[in-house]
Design a protein around this motif. Structure first.
Motif, mmCIF file in Angstrom:
data_model
loop_
_atom_site.group_PDB
_atom_site.id
_atom_site.type_symbol
_atom_site.label_atom_id
_atom_site.label_comp_id
_atom_site.label_asym_id
_atom_site.label_seq_id
_atom_site.Cartn_x
_atom_site.Cartn_y
_atom_site.Cartn_z
ATOM 1 N N HIS A 159 -19.560 28.858 17.898
ATOM 2 C CA HIS A 159 -18.910 27.587 18.034
ATOM 3 C C HIS A 159 -18.224 27.760 19.914
ATOM 4 O O HIS A 159 -18.373 28.679 20.372
ATOM 5 N N PRO A 160 -19.559 26.648 20.204
ATOM 6 C CA PRO A 160 -19.874 26.307 21.718
ATOM 7 C C PRO A 160 -18.656 26.668 22.815
ATOM 8 O O PRO A 160 -17.005 26.244 22.324
ATOM 9 N N ASP A 161 -18.776 27.355 23.483
ATOM 10 C CA ASP A 161 -17.565 28.074 24.239
ATOM 11 C C ASP A 161 -16.986 26.939 24.651
ATOM 12 O O ASP A 161 -17.811 25.213 25.630
ATOM 13 N N ALA A 164 -13.067 22.627 21.375
ATOM 14 C CA ALA A 164 -11.185 22.113 21.165
ATOM 15 C C ALA A 164 -12.372 23.216 19.715
ATOM 16 O O ALA A 164 -12.841 23.337 18.899
ATOM 17 N N LYS A 165 -10.564 22.939 19.242
ATOM 18 C CA LYS A 165 -10.540 23.629 17.484
ATOM 19 C C LYS A 165 -11.221 22.721 17.078
ATOM 20 O O LYS A 165 -10.768 21.927 17.156
ATOM 21 N N SER A 171 -16.602 25.026 9.931
ATOM 22 C CA SER A 171 -16.930 25.708 11.785
ATOM 23 C C SER A 171 -18.557 24.660 11.744
ATOM 24 O O SER A 171 -19.513 24.193 10.713
ATOM 25 N N TYR A 172 -18.669 25.017 13.329
ATOM 26 C CA TYR A 172 -20.122 23.948 13.652
ATOM 27 C C TYR A 172 -20.877 24.469 13.492
ATOM 28 O O TYR A 172 -22.274 23.711 12.882
ATOM 29 N N GLY A 173 -20.842 25.378 12.564
ATOM 30 C CA GLY A 173 -22.496 26.621 13.060
ATOM 31 C C GLY A 173 -22.162 27.459 11.913
ATOM 32 O O GLY A 173 -21.094 28.351 12.567
ATOM 33 N N SER A 192 -12.303 17.566 22.996
ATOM 34 C CA SER A 192 -12.036 17.297 23.098
ATOM 35 C C SER A 192 -11.149 16.497 21.511
ATOM 36 O O SER A 192 -10.170 16.520 21.542
ATOM 37 N N ASN A 193 -12.167 16.259 21.013
ATOM 38 C CA ASN A 193 -12.608 16.250 19.319
ATOM 39 C C ASN A 193 -12.007 14.834 19.071
ATOM 40 O O ASN A 193 -11.835 13.498 18.142
#
Length: 405
Positions: A159-161, A164-165, A171-173, A192-193
């Motif tokens: 999850h990139p630093d 946002a959740k 999960s992104y990866g 920001s989603n």
């Protein structure tokens, strides 16, 4: 007949077949009379190369599908996959990459509600697309395929630093060893989603910029990407997408498939999922011509990428003047081209562990299988077959494979 069709892509309780001479271990479905009669040309799952490749499942292959109830169908499908994974020495908790094929966009929220309950923490990377044709089971509302990590294997959420959740249950990866599975990415801000609408060029750039951030978080870059699946909402946007896509990759772009599909949101024109492998052996191959001469490279994709003992093939089509309008002829031509590609990379069709077949017309499902089944002859890979149209005039189907030696 409906009962037989209802089992075509469904999985039931599974058990390991004895180990083959190759490193593949096949997980076969139960010996129900209906499935045996249908002589289905796929395995419930294949364990190879440190992963478990799970076939596309509609329901659990045991009970009839609850008609019109996507929640119940999602639950039944995930329960069936859990049993298959258990037989393969894995579990849903070890899922790394999931693809969800929905029949109706309006079912997304209900599917997510049930899906989230199976992955309460650290869910897998996930791609969700809307199919344009009925599933192989006419009553099916959802089909799920998966790649999982065997018990005891590394599984790290990426999850990139500062992002946002994630707004949905994915999960992104997910990283395991030197392999990273990325979720299907759409044009949304990671910070920001918020959706980031725009034309196909702008959305492709947003998607791939987000992919770069996920790769960087995992210690990788686009030079490590081995395979990509591109889903676009409008086939007319294929060339503008390519123009925006190409600059992100080196002289050896990943294997790739591009199809036209419904996407999970009216704002979105493109969704891209990828697999990256950090491996110095990464080598690109181009499908040779029928006469054995070198094929011509495609600036948008490589015919295949080999890393270590795994080969990722691009989506391959078989439309020619001679095969126009003929599903069986196109399937035959595809498999001829696949075999040439495999041979060029030092692989054989017996090494194939995973397959996805995209069809413009699912009423031709049986015709495709008439060609596909004897080509393998047995010991089938895991497979998903869905009604999503390939891009290109007169292209009736496209097949994508992964092989492991």
């Amino acid at each position: 007949m409906r009962a037989i069709i209802a089992t075509l892509l469904a999985l039931s309780s599974a058990g390991f077949a004895s180990a083959q001479s190759s490193p593949r271990q096949l997980v076969t479905t139960g010996g129900g009379a209906l499935r045996t009669a249908a002589n289905l040309p796929f395995s419930a799952a294949v364990k190879a190369g440190g992963f478990v490749y799970v076939a596309g499942a509609v329901g659990d292959g045991e009970a009839p599908l609850p008609k019109g109830d996507v929640r119940a169908q999602t639950r039944q499908t995930l329960d069936g996959i859990q049993q298959t994974l258990k037989a393969a020495g894995s579990s849903l908790a070890n899922a790394a990459s999931v693809t969800v094929y929905l029949r109706n966009a309006g079912d997304a929220a209900a599917m997510n509600e049930v899906y989230a309950s199976y992955f309460p923490t650290n869910p897998p990377a996930r791609t969700t697309v809307i199919v344009t044709q009925p599933l192989a089971n006419a009553d099916g509302l959802v089909e799920i395929s998966m790649i999982a990590i065997p018990d005891g294997g590394e599984r790290t959420v990426i999850h990139p630093d500062g992002w946002a959740k994630v707004p949905s249950p994915y999960s992104y990866g997910i990283k395991s060893g030197n392999t990273l599975f990325l979720a299907g990415l759409v044009s949304r801000s990671g910070l920001s989603n918020a959706n980031d609408p725009g034309d196909i060029t702008a959305q492709t750039k947003t998607v791939l910029d987000n992919g770069a951030a996920i790769l960087k978080q995992a210690g990788m870059s686009y030079s490590d990407v081995t395979t990509a699946r591109v889903f676009i909402a409008d086939a007319a946007m294929f060339q503008p997408m390519n123009a925006a896509y190409r600059p992100y990759f080196s002289d050896t772009p990943p294997a790739r498939l591009t199809v036209k599909a419904g996407l999970p949101g009216a704002d979105f024109a493109i969704e891209v999922s990828m697999i990256a492998v950090k491996d110095a052996t990464r080598t690109a191959f181009t499908t040779p011509n029928a006469d054995g001469t070198a094929g011509r490279a495609n600036g948008n994709l490589s015919s295949a990428i080999r890393v270590g003992n795994t080969l990722y093939l691009s989506g391959i089509i078989g439309n020619t003047a001679a095969t126009r309008g003929d599903t069986k002829a196109q399937a035959t031509e595809i498999l001829v081209r696949v075999e040439r590609t495999l041979k060029a990379a030092g692989f054989a069709k017996s090494d194939i562990v995973d397959a996805t077949v995209f069809m413009a017309d699912m009423t031709k499902f049986g015709e495709m299988n008439e060609v596909y089944r004897p080509w393998f002859g047995g010991n089938f890979p895991a497979r998903a077959t869905v009604g999503i149209g390939p891009v290109g005039d007169d292209v009736l189907l496209e097949m994508m494979f992964t092989a492991v030696k």
